[in-house]
Design a protein around this motif. Structure first.
Motif, PDB file in Angstrom:
ATOM      1  N   PHE A 464       9.659 -25.068 -29.841  1.00 15.89           N
ATOM      2  CA  PHE A 464       8.483 -24.369 -29.314  1.00 15.89           C
ATOM      3  C   PHE A 464       8.738 -22.867 -29.235  1.00 15.89           C
ATOM      4  O   PHE A 464       7.863 -22.054 -29.550  1.00 15.89           O
ATOM      5  CB  PHE A 464       8.142 -24.930 -27.931  1.00 15.89           C
ATOM      6  N   ALA A 465       9.958 -22.471 -28.837  1.00 12.30           N
ATOM      7  CA  ALA A 465      10.308 -21.053 -28.794  1.00 12.30           C
ATOM      8  C   ALA A 465      10.287 -20.443 -30.187  1.00 12.30           C
ATOM      9  O   ALA A 465       9.880 -19.290 -30.367  1.00 12.30           O
ATOM     10  CB  ALA A 465      11.681 -20.881 -28.152  1.00 12.30           C
ATOM     11  N   GLY A 466      10.717 -21.217 -31.185  1.00 12.82           N
ATOM     12  CA  GLY A 466      10.672 -20.718 -32.551  1.00 12.82           C
ATOM     13  C   GLY A 466       9.259 -20.444 -33.027  1.00 12.82           C
ATOM     14  O   GLY A 466       9.005 -19.458 -33.725  1.00 12.82           O
ATOM     15  N   HIS A 467       8.291 -21.276 -32.627  1.00  9.49           N
ATOM     16  CA  HIS A 467       6.894 -21.048 -33.012  1.00  9.49           C
ATOM     17  C   HIS A 467       6.342 -19.786 -32.359  1.00  9.49           C
ATOM     18  O   HIS A 467       5.568 -19.032 -32.981  1.00  9.49           O
ATOM     19  CB  HIS A 467       6.047 -22.258 -32.630  1.00  9.49           C
ATOM     20  N   ILE A 468       6.691 -19.556 -31.115  1.00 10.00           N
ATOM     21  CA  ILE A 468       6.234 -18.328 -30.447  1.00 10.00           C
ATOM     22  C   ILE A 468       6.799 -17.099 -31.157  1.00 10.00           C
ATOM     23  O   ILE A 468       6.096 -16.101 -31.388  1.00 10.00           O
ATOM     24  CB  ILE A 468       6.659 -18.352 -28.963  1.00 10.00           C
ATOM     25  N   LEU A 469       8.060 -17.172 -31.527  1.00  4.91           N
ATOM     26  CA  LEU A 469       8.687 -16.042 -32.203  1.00  4.91           C
ATOM     27  C   LEU A 469       8.084 -15.817 -33.592  1.00  4.91           C
ATOM     28  O   LEU A 469       7.981 -14.675 -34.056  1.00  4.91           O
ATOM     29  CB  LEU A 469      10.189 -16.280 -32.315  1.00  4.91           C
ATOM     30  N   ASP A 470       7.659 -16.887 -34.257  1.00  5.56           N
ATOM     31  CA  ASP A 470       7.007 -16.747 -35.564  1.00  5.56           C
ATOM     32  C   ASP A 470       5.717 -15.947 -35.460  1.00  5.56           C
ATOM     33  O   ASP A 470       5.393 -15.143 -36.353  1.00  5.56           O
ATOM     34  CB  ASP A 470       6.726 -18.123 -36.158  1.00  5.56           C
ATOM     35  N   SER A 471       4.957 -16.160 -34.382  1.00  6.20           N
ATOM     36  CA  SER A 471       3.702 -15.420 -34.197  1.00  6.20           C
ATOM     37  C   SER A 471       3.964 -13.928 -34.043  1.00  6.20           C
ATOM     38  O   SER A 471       3.266 -13.095 -34.642  1.00  6.20           O
ATOM     39  CB  SER A 471       2.959 -15.959 -32.970  1.00  6.20           C
ATOM     40  N   LEU A 472       4.959 -13.577 -33.257  1.00  2.00           N
ATOM     41  CA  LEU A 472       5.299 -12.160 -33.108  1.00  2.00           C
ATOM     42  C   LEU A 472       5.854 -11.581 -34.402  1.00  2.00           C
ATOM     43  O   LEU A 472       5.613 -10.408 -34.723  1.00  2.00           O
ATOM     44  CB  LEU A 472       6.326 -11.992 -31.985  1.00  2.00           C
ATOM     45  N   TYR A 473       6.565 -12.408 -35.147  1.00  2.84           N
ATOM     46  CA  TYR A 473       7.125 -11.954 -36.420  1.00  2.84           C
ATOM     47  C   TYR A 473       6.020 -11.580 -37.403  1.00  2.84           C
ATOM     48  O   TYR A 473       6.137 -10.575 -38.128  1.00  2.84           O
ATOM     49  CB  TYR A 473       8.020 -13.045 -36.988  1.00  2.84           C
ATOM     50  N   CYS A 474       4.946 -12.340 -37.416  1.00  2.95           N
ATOM     51  CA  CYS A 474       3.823 -12.038 -38.306  1.00  2.95           C
ATOM     52  C   CYS A 474       3.165 -10.715 -37.938  1.00  2.95           C
ATOM     53  O   CYS A 474       2.706  -9.969 -38.821  1.00  2.95           O
ATOM     54  CB  CYS A 474       2.801 -13.165 -38.269  1.00  2.95           C
ATOM     55  N   LEU A 475       3.112 -10.399 -36.640  1.00  2.05           N
ATOM     56  CA  LEU A 475       2.522  -9.131 -36.210  1.00  2.05           C
ATOM     57  C   LEU A 475       3.335  -7.933 -36.680  1.00  2.05           C
ATOM     58  O   LEU A 475       2.811  -6.813 -36.741  1.00  2.05           O
ATOM     59  CB  LEU A 475       2.410  -9.105 -34.679  1.00  2.05           C
ATOM     60  N   ILE A 476       4.594  -8.142 -37.001  1.00  2.00           N
ATOM     61  CA  ILE A 476       5.444  -7.063 -37.497  1.00  2.00           C
ATOM     62  C   ILE A 476       5.492  -7.053 -39.017  1.00  2.00           C
ATOM     63  O   ILE A 476       5.409  -5.994 -39.656  1.00  2.00           O
ATOM     64  CB  ILE A 476       6.867  -7.204 -36.918  1.00  2.00           C
ATOM     65  N   GLN A 478       3.351  -8.236 -41.344  1.00  3.33           N
ATOM     66  CA  GLN A 478       2.119  -7.889 -42.061  1.00  3.33           C
ATOM     67  C   GLN A 478       1.857  -6.387 -42.092  1.00  3.33           C
ATOM     68  O   GLN A 478       1.584  -5.829 -43.161  1.00  3.33           O
ATOM     69  CB  GLN A 478       0.941  -8.643 -41.440  1.00  3.33           C
ATOM     70  N   PRO A 479       1.899  -5.667 -40.972  1.00  2.00           N
ATOM     71  CA  PRO A 479       1.731  -4.204 -41.067  1.00  2.00           C
ATOM     72  C   PRO A 479       2.807  -3.524 -41.901  1.00  2.00           C
ATOM     73  O   PRO A 479       2.519  -2.557 -42.621  1.00  2.00           O
ATOM     74  CB  PRO A 479       1.793  -3.754 -39.602  1.00  2.00           C
ATOM     75  N   ALA A 480       4.044  -4.028 -41.811  1.00  6.10           N
ATOM     76  CA  ALA A 480       5.115  -3.421 -42.614  1.00  6.10           C
ATOM     77  C   ALA A 480       4.840  -3.611 -44.104  1.00  6.10           C
ATOM     78  O   ALA A 480       5.049  -2.688 -44.909  1.00  6.10           O
ATOM     79  CB  ALA A 480       6.459  -4.030 -42.231  1.00  6.10           C
ATOM     80  N   HIS A 481       4.376  -4.772 -44.495  1.00  2.94           N
ATOM     81  CA  HIS A 481       4.062  -5.026 -45.899  1.00  2.94           C
ATOM     82  C   HIS A 481       2.890  -4.161 -46.362  1.00  2.94           C
ATOM     83  O   HIS A 481       2.883  -3.671 -47.504  1.00  2.94           O
ATOM     84  CB  HIS A 481       3.741  -6.500 -46.092  1.00  2.94           C
ATOM     85  N   PHE A 482       1.927  -3.944 -45.490  1.00  2.00           N
ATOM     86  CA  PHE A 482       0.778  -3.113 -45.860  1.00  2.00           C
ATOM     87  C   PHE A 482       1.178  -1.652 -46.019  1.00  2.00           C
ATOM     88  O   PHE A 482       0.802  -0.988 -46.998  1.00  2.00           O
ATOM     89  CB  PHE A 482      -0.318  -3.260 -44.798  1.00  2.00           C
ATOM     90  N   LEU A 483       1.955  -1.125 -45.068  1.00  2.00           N
ATOM     91  CA  LEU A 483       2.354   0.279 -45.137  1.00  2.00           C
ATOM     92  C   LEU A 483       3.364   0.526 -46.252  1.00  2.00           C
ATOM     93  O   LEU A 483       3.475   1.653 -46.749  1.00  2.00           O
ATOM     94  CB  LEU A 483       2.950   0.709 -43.797  1.00  2.00           C
ATOM     95  N   ALA A 484       4.098  -0.513 -46.656  1.00  2.82           N
ATOM     96  CA  ALA A 484       5.080  -0.339 -47.727  1.00  2.82           C
ATOM     97  C   ALA A 484       4.429  -0.134 -49.088  1.00  2.82           C
ATOM     98  O   ALA A 484       5.113   0.275 -50.039  1.00  2.82           O
ATOM     99  CB  ALA A 484       6.019  -1.539 -47.785  1.00  2.82           C
ATOM    100  N   ARG A 485       3.139  -0.416 -49.196  1.00  9.21           N
ATOM    101  CA  ARG A 485       2.441  -0.209 -50.474  1.00  9.21           C
ATOM    102  C   ARG A 485       2.261   1.265 -50.789  1.00  9.21           C
ATOM    103  O   ARG A 485       2.029   1.627 -51.946  1.00  9.21           O
ATOM    104  CB  ARG A 485       1.081  -0.901 -50.436  1.00  9.21           C
TER     105      ARG A 485
END
Length: 531
Positions: A464-476, A478-485
């Motif tokens: 369950f802790a891993g799933h919570i951490l996955d959600s926060l990971y996506c918030l980081i 996705q913006p990094a992938h967008f700005l890296a373009r």
């Protein structure tokens, strides 16, 4: 009303003198003989200035307190500070030369087929095929089986497959038991010596041969603390491996190990100008100290909570391992704690200069690395350009909301010349990415450490802790992938390097000038400044 005269802190001069002599040797501008001459001249100047200053103080009863006497005292103070810095830098350069000398042994190095020693640092990536680590040598063995004692250190290049075979998720390639290559491990390695040639200040290399029957032999640990630390890091990697990419990202933030970090995310961070976020730095220690202090205040007093925060920082550095920026942050914290304890003001830039001087003296090998230079210049930019930028925007943004933006602007302006010269690329959206992703990364680190504590107490909640951490990971991610373009700016030719070095510093100087003008206009005694 007379305006107070500002006096340059002597620690600035000492740190600058140490940097000139140490980096002069590291970058090939000074030879070891030149460092010896500098050390001798600085020692002579230090003795002469000290005697002159003692003479002035001992004759204050007969010498009138004139402007000439005050000027003489200031001059001797400047000479003493510069001489101390140059002496420390020259001695550090000589120590660096001694540490990187070719190992001394009776056996010819080119005939050595095996070495025995203790790892004095954790292996770090060295290209796509090897990891590198410094080894304190005990003995060497040649091709005929003759063993000889040896004095000195070398750098061992260990194949990636051998280092990773003890980690979860990687295959075993050696015939014997897998070895946890970590600081404090005593090993016997089989391979080939490659001595340093020419005027290089790098130490000798020993390349481990993975095709031999037993490329590495486990000889135990230096002490129980090193074994405990290696075991804790291995247990943490096994827990975070089950959490997937988010666990790999957290493992990189906590331990500095990027073996489980998604390569695409690492590349996005580099293109965004956020490579420093993945490195262990003062940000990690600041967050840890903040959590410990705020938690400790509820149960103990302020003084005890500050002491507990210092203990927690020492533990984190011990667990994560030595790195240039992390050691600089720990020294900075110790100096800040000491100055506060004795009642002295704790100002950012003088403490940074003092911490840099201490680190250049006790560990010169770390201070000649790019990581240390970027760490110091970034913090210097935050304390100089960032504060000035915050003065300009505080009318439109409250200080608590504009501090992140000001820190990003100051760090980017000061580190841009270093990045342009050393790397040759600049990220145009570095400030935006730093303001957006760096705070999210700090939140991710705090939440991840909390989830690790919960999982350690209640292992059933680990998925369950891993799933919570996955959600926060996506918030980081996705913006990094967008700005890296956004394409990076290539700074390869000399005119571009010069422009990339001058423009950021000129911008920072302009910010400082405008901030000084605004402070002067807002000063209540500005009208009496010339009285």
């Amino acid at each position: 009303m007379v305006r107070e005269k500002k006096i340059l802190p002597p620690v600035y001069l000492a740190a600058a003198g140490a940097a000139v002599s140490l980096y002069g040797y590291a970058f090939g501008l000074l030879s070891i003989r030149g460092c010896v001459i500098l050390a001798f001249l600085s020692l002579v100047a230090l003795c002469a200035a000290s005697c002159s200053r003692q003479f002035i103080f001992s004759n204050t009863a007969t010498i009138a307190h004139t402007a000439h006497t005050a000027h003489t005292r200031r001059t001797t103070g400047v000479v003493i500070a510069c001489a101390i810095g140059i002496l420390c830098g020259a001695l550090s350069a000589m120590r660096l030369a001694i540490e990187n000398e070719t190992p001394i042994t009776l056996a010819p190095l080119l005939h050595v087929k095996a070495v025995t020693g203790t790892l004095i640092q954790d292996p770090s990536p060295y290209g796509p095929r090897y990891y590198r680590a410094r080894l304190k040598l005990d003995s060497v063995e040649d091709s005929k089986g003759l063993v000889a004692t040896v004095k000195g250190d070398c750098v061992v290049a260990i194949p990636v497959s051998l280092v990773r075979e003890s980690f979860p998720g990687f295959f075993r390639v050696s015939h014997g038991n897998s070895i946890n290559y970590a600081q404090g491990h005593k090993l016997k390695l089989t391979g080939t010596f490659v001595p340093a040639t020419g005027d290089s200040i790098d130490p000798s290399f020993f390349i481990v041969d993975p095709s031999s029957g037993s490329p590495a032999l486990d000889l135990g640990w230096r002490n129980g603390f090193d074994r405990l630390r290696a075991g804790l890091r291995l247990s943490l990697s096994r827990t975070l491996y089950d959490w997937g990419p988010s666990g790999g990202f957290l493992f990189a933030l906590v331990s500095g190990n990027r073996d489980y970090l998604d390569p695409a995310l690492a590349q996005d961070f580099t293109r965004c100008g956020l490579a420093h976020v993945l490195a262990l730095s003062g940000t990690h220690l600041s967050l840890l100290a903040l959590v410990v202090v705020r938690t400790g205040k509820r149960f103990t007093g302020k003084r005890i909570s500050l002491g507990l925060s210092l203990v927690a920082m020492f533990f984190f550095v011990w667990f994560a391992g030595n790195s240039p920026s992390l050691d600089r942050a720990l020294i900075f914290a110790c100096l800040a704690f000491g100055t506060t304890a004795i009642g002295l003001p704790s100002r950012l830039l003088p403490l940074l200069a003092a911490a840099s001087l201490v680190q250049m003296t006790i560990n010169p090998a770390e201070t000649v690395s790019l990581a240390f230079i970027l760490s110091v210049t970034a913090l210097w930019g935050i304390g100089s350009f960032g504060e000035r930028f915050l003065d300009l925007i505080e009318r439109y943004f409250p200080r608590k909301y504009g501090s992140d933006l000001a820190a990003s602007v100051g760090a980017q302006l000061m580190t841009a010349p270093v990045i342009a010269i050393a790397i040759g690329t600049l990220a145009p959206l570095g400030i935006v990415a730093s303001c957006l992703i760096a705070p999210l990364t700090s939140v991710f680190l705090l939440v991840g450490c909390g989830l690790l504590a919960v999982s350690a107490v209640l292992p059933a909640l680990s998925p369950f802790a891993g799933h919570i951490l996955d959600s926060l990971y996506c918030l980081i991610a996705q913006p990094a992938h967008f700005l890296a373009r956004c394409p990076v700016i290539e700074v390869r030719v000399l005119p571009a390097v010069i422009a990339a070095s001058i423009i950021p510093l000129a911008t920072g100087a302009t910010l400082a000038f405008l901030s000084a003008a605004i402070r002067k206009r807002r000063s209540c005694d500005d009208g009496f400044a010339r009285l």
